[in-house]
Design a protein around this motif. Structure first.
Motif, short mmCIF file in Angstrom:
data_model
loop_
_atom_site.label_atom_id
_atom_site.label_comp_id
_atom_site.label_asym_id
_atom_site.label_seq_id
_atom_site.Cartn_x
_atom_site.Cartn_y
_atom_site.Cartn_z
N GLY A 1 46.97 44.43 40.10
CA GLY A 1 46.92 43.16 40.49
C GLY A 1 47.77 42.29 39.64
O GLY A 1 48.17 42.71 38.60
N PRO A 2 47.78 40.88 40.18
CA PRO A 2 48.69 40.10 39.65
C PRO A 2 48.33 39.59 38.06
O PRO A 2 49.01 39.20 37.30
CB PRO A 2 48.56 38.53 40.35
CG PRO A 2 47.44 38.81 41.26
CD PRO A 2 47.03 40.55 41.37
N ASP A 3 47.12 39.72 37.81
CA ASP A 3 46.43 39.17 36.47
C ASP A 3 45.79 40.36 35.90
O ASP A 3 44.76 40.93 36.46
CB ASP A 3 45.41 38.21 36.68
CG ASP A 3 45.00 37.51 35.38
OD1 ASP A 3 44.95 38.18 34.13
OD2 ASP A 3 44.53 36.25 35.53
N PRO A 4 46.27 40.93 34.82
CA PRO A 4 45.85 42.25 34.32
C PRO A 4 44.42 42.17 33.69
O PRO A 4 43.66 43.11 33.40
CB PRO A 4 46.77 42.61 33.12
CG PRO A 4 47.45 41.31 32.82
CD PRO A 4 47.58 40.44 33.89
N THR A 5 43.73 40.86 33.50
CA THR A 5 42.60 40.50 32.87
C THR A 5 41.52 40.94 33.85
O THR A 5 40.54 40.98 33.78
CB THR A 5 42.34 39.19 32.39
OG1 THR A 5 42.84 38.41 33.42
CG2 THR A 5 43.49 38.99 31.18
N TYR A 6 42.00 41.08 35.39
CA TYR A 6 41.06 41.18 36.38
C TYR A 6 41.31 42.60 36.92
O TYR A 6 42.58 42.93 37.05
CB TYR A 6 41.16 40.02 37.47
CG TYR A 6 40.69 38.78 36.79
CD1 TYR A 6 39.60 38.50 36.83
CD2 TYR A 6 41.76 37.83 36.64
CE1 TYR A 6 38.84 37.41 36.34
CE2 TYR A 6 41.04 36.66 35.95
CZ TYR A 6 39.86 36.15 36.16
OH TYR A 6 39.45 35.07 35.50
N HIS A 7 40.25 43.38 37.53
CA HIS A 7 40.40 44.58 38.13
C HIS A 7 40.54 44.47 39.83
O HIS A 7 39.88 44.59 40.42
CB HIS A 7 39.35 45.47 37.84
CG HIS A 7 39.56 46.59 38.48
ND1 HIS A 7 40.55 47.65 38.44
CD2 HIS A 7 38.64 47.48 39.56
CE1 HIS A 7 40.44 48.85 39.04
NE2 HIS A 7 39.31 48.67 39.85
N ASP A 8 41.88 43.68 40.09
CA ASP A 8 41.94 43.35 41.59
C ASP A 8 42.23 44.60 42.30
O ASP A 8 42.96 45.73 41.81
CB ASP A 8 43.02 42.26 41.83
CG ASP A 8 42.48 40.92 41.36
OD1 ASP A 8 41.23 40.87 41.33
OD2 ASP A 8 43.24 40.34 40.57
N ILE A 9 42.01 44.74 43.66
CA ILE A 9 42.19 45.69 44.74
C ILE A 9 43.38 45.21 45.37
O ILE A 9 43.13 44.58 46.31
CB ILE A 9 41.10 46.28 45.31
CG1 ILE A 9 39.96 46.64 44.23
CG2 ILE A 9 41.32 47.42 46.17
CD1 ILE A 9 38.49 46.68 44.89
N CYS A 10 44.62 45.75 45.28
CA CYS A 10 45.81 45.50 45.89
C CYS A 10 46.33 46.57 46.37
O CYS A 10 46.59 47.77 46.08
CB CYS A 10 46.64 44.40 44.94
SG CYS A 10 45.78 43.26 44.03
#
Length: 638
Positions: free
Chosen positions: A345-354
């Motif tokens: 994800g674009p922000d390493p502090t969040y576990h985004d599913i991309c």
């Protein structure tokens, strides 16, 4: 012996003439008792098409005593709407804003449109902890119409009081940001293009804010939820608009959008689902099932009904599903992604599913990502395009991330991402919410034109919402009181220049403008003047009258510098006079007037002829011979 006496006619000439005049006066008085028409509204909205938006039919009929009693309250239903442009977007700002204008003269603010909030607020000049927002703080001292709401008054809806007996409010949000301050009341306007004029409304004057509210660029919040302090509840309660509003958020590439305060005509393909106002102050939906590429998630329908149920919140950026539903949704979507590659994800502090590889054109996302359907308990279905559950990766071109996340709370929360490029109508009057996929950046082109209606203006005479020549009530003149920052002698010498300047600025004839009175007060000149109807028309439409008031409120009329600045303090719409009403509604012209006068003369001549014929007819019977009683026969003896 003969005795004579004159037989009197049944009705003498003088009595007949007086009677005719009395009847004529009585008829004319009755015609003037209430020459206007009042709109009788049906007890409930009459639906044009089942399952579509509500349209109100306004049959006109002569007023009755009962109708006159209800008119001030009922005539203001559905009087106007405010069509407003939305700014900003979800990706860069996380919200959409609209411009409002508070105070006299108006001060401009950018407010986040939020259906999850029940109070509107802006930072005030007395704020001790407010962030650097895009507009200056509200200055109550600069507004002549501002008033603080005191405790122990009906307007103190929160019931909270400060040490100085001022009504206070406090709000805390899920991300732990807070807003607090005092309640005030002032004129709030919605822009020059809005038919809904400025209204006296309650709002929060912020004295402290924290968290995201402190750091955001927008000035404050526009509360559109359900509650006594909600902007919508106040406007509906005062009769300024119908109990409905609509939001339309721009797409992934466009941003912006549109908002409509008030009802809109029914749209053919809009899908409606019930929304129960008794459950909470939020706008809930009876969500029963989520389908991915036509296949239902393997979760029980009750999971979407826990706690607050499924809530539609325009002030929340993304969507949040309960844990079990989110896990099933994530798995179902990933199974449909084929050759797309998972990326961070674009922000390493969040576990985004991309996932990357879908190209840079959002209009082509349907080729790579599955369709998603929300199914409600009335078997109505809302289809989501990929832009309704994805957001763009800010660092990798052609990559997109899921905009639906896991909610640790059992509530299902649907934020703004779910309704991008979708017109959402909050039809509160019928307890339902409608969805229609459309291009929100071009919404005005698909909506029917605004009806020619205006809200009732302050004053002794409330006017109807119609602009047609045969409207409910019409305006004979507009009486205005203004304050000019000049001195008495200057205005006295230049009063004719003032009137000509106003006539030119408002695009009316100089003969329509008259000065009633002026006097000096606190280094200002208070001017009372009037704009009368144009003689050929003998009337002002309610819309024309409201446009005059709006132009003066917004200081759109330029006067010579000798008059300084001006403020419109009050105005009053005066009704038509008796003769103006007759001239307009009976469409009299000179020929009709002459014909009417000739008819009256002929009628009186015929009446006089009849009376004299009657007298002549009995002129030989005016004397009656009486027989002497002493000469009576036996048969005539009593």
């Amino acid at each position: 012996m003969e005795r004579c006496c004159r037989r009197r006619p049944a009705i003498d000439f003088i009595t007949l003439v007086l009677l005719l005049f009395f009847v004529a006066y009585l008829c004319f008085s009755l015609s003037d008792a209430n020459p206007n028409l009042v709109a009788h509204f049906p007890a409930a909205p009459r639906r044009i098409e089942s399952g579509r938006g509500a349209a109100f039919m306004l049959p006109l009929s002569r007023s009755s005593a009962a109708a006159e009693e209800e008119f001030p309250r009922r005539c203001r239903e559905l009087v106007a709407d405010a069509r407003m442009t939305l700014h900003d977007d979800l990706l860069t700002k996380g919200y959409y804003t609209s411009r409002v204008f508070i105070g006299t003269p108006p001060q401009e603010f950018a407010l986040i449109v939020d259906t999850g909030s029940t109070v509107t607020y802006v930072p005030c000049s007395s704020c001790t902890h407010c962030g650097p927002h895009q507009d200056p703080q509200f200055k109550p001292d600069n507004s002549s119409s501002y008033a603080v709401v005191q405790c122990n008054t009906p307007e103190c809806k929160t019931g909270r009081c400060g040490n100085n007996k001022q009504c206070r409010y406090e709000r805390m949000y899920a991300e732990m940001s807070t807003s607090s301050g005092i309640l005030g009341k002032d004129q709030i306007g919605f822009g020059q293009d809005s038919q809904l004029g400025p209204q006296a409304l309650l709002f929060g004057c912020e004295t402290r804010e924290t968290g995201d509210l402190y750091s955001q660029r927008a000035d404050g919040i526009m509360g559109l939820g359900r509650g006594p302090l909600s902007l919508v509840d106040q406007l509906v309660g005062s009769g300024a608009m119908a109990d409905s509003f609509s939001l339309c958020y721009g797409g992934m590439e466009d941003g912006g959008g549109a908002m409509i305060l008030g009802a809109i005509p029914p749209l053919p393909d809009m899908v409606f689902t019930p929304s129960d106002p008794t459950r909470s102050n939020y706008y809930n939906l009876p969500l029963k099932e989520i389908q991915v590429q036509g296949v239902p998630l393997k979760v029980d329908a009750s999971i979407f009904d826990k706690k607050y149920g499924t809530v539609l919140d325009s002030g929340t950026t993304y969507a949040y599903l309960p844990s079990q539903a989110f896990d099933a949704f994530e798995e179902a979507v990933i199974q449909q992604l084929g050759s797309l590659q998972a990326v961070d994800g674009p922000d390493p502090t969040y576990h985004d599913i991309c996932y990357a590889g879908a190209g840079t054109d959002p209009g082509e996302l349907y080729k790579h990502f599955p369709s998603v359907d929300f199914v409600f308990d009335n078997n109505m279905m809302m289809t989501l395009a990929p832009e309704n559950y994805l957001f763009k990766h800010t660092k990798i071109p052609g990559a997109y991330c899921l905009g639906i996340f896991k909610n640790q709370d059992p509530t299902t929360l649907l934020g703004g991402i779910v309704v991008r490029n979708m017109l959402v109508t909050y039809d509160r009057a019928n307890q339902q919410i409608g969805f229609l996929r459309t291009n929100c950046s071009n919404l005005w082109s698909i909506l029917p034109p605004e009806p020619p209606t205006v809200p009732p203006a302050p004053g002794d005479n409330q006017l109807s919402p119609s602009d047609s020549p045969d409207s409910v009530q019409e305006v004979g003149s507009v009486e205005l009181i203004m304050a000019l920052s000049t001195n008495y002698s200057t205005f006295s010498n230049q009063s004719s220049v003032f009137l000509s300047g106003m006539a030119k600025g408002l695009d009316v004839l100089l003969s329509q403008v008259s000065l009633l009175d002026f006097q000096e007060e606190n280094n200002q000149v208070i001017v009372q003047w009037v704009i009368a109807a144009d003689p050929p028309a003998h009337r002002l439409s309610t819309r024309s009258a409201q446009v005059i008031v709006t132009h003066l409120q917004d200081h759109q009329v330029s006067l010579p510098e000798v008059f300084g600045t001006y403020d419109l303090r009050s105005w009053k719409f005066l009704p038509l006079s008796r003769w103006s009403w007759l001239f307009h509604h009976r469409k009299f012209n000179q020929g009709v007037i002459i014909a009417a006068l000739v008819g009256v003369i002929l009628f009186l001549a015929a009446t006089c002829s009849l009376v004299y014929w009657y007298i002549w007819r009995y002129k030989d019977k005016d004397t009656v011979k009486y027989t002497n009683v002493e000469q009576a026969t036996d048969e005539e003896t009593l």
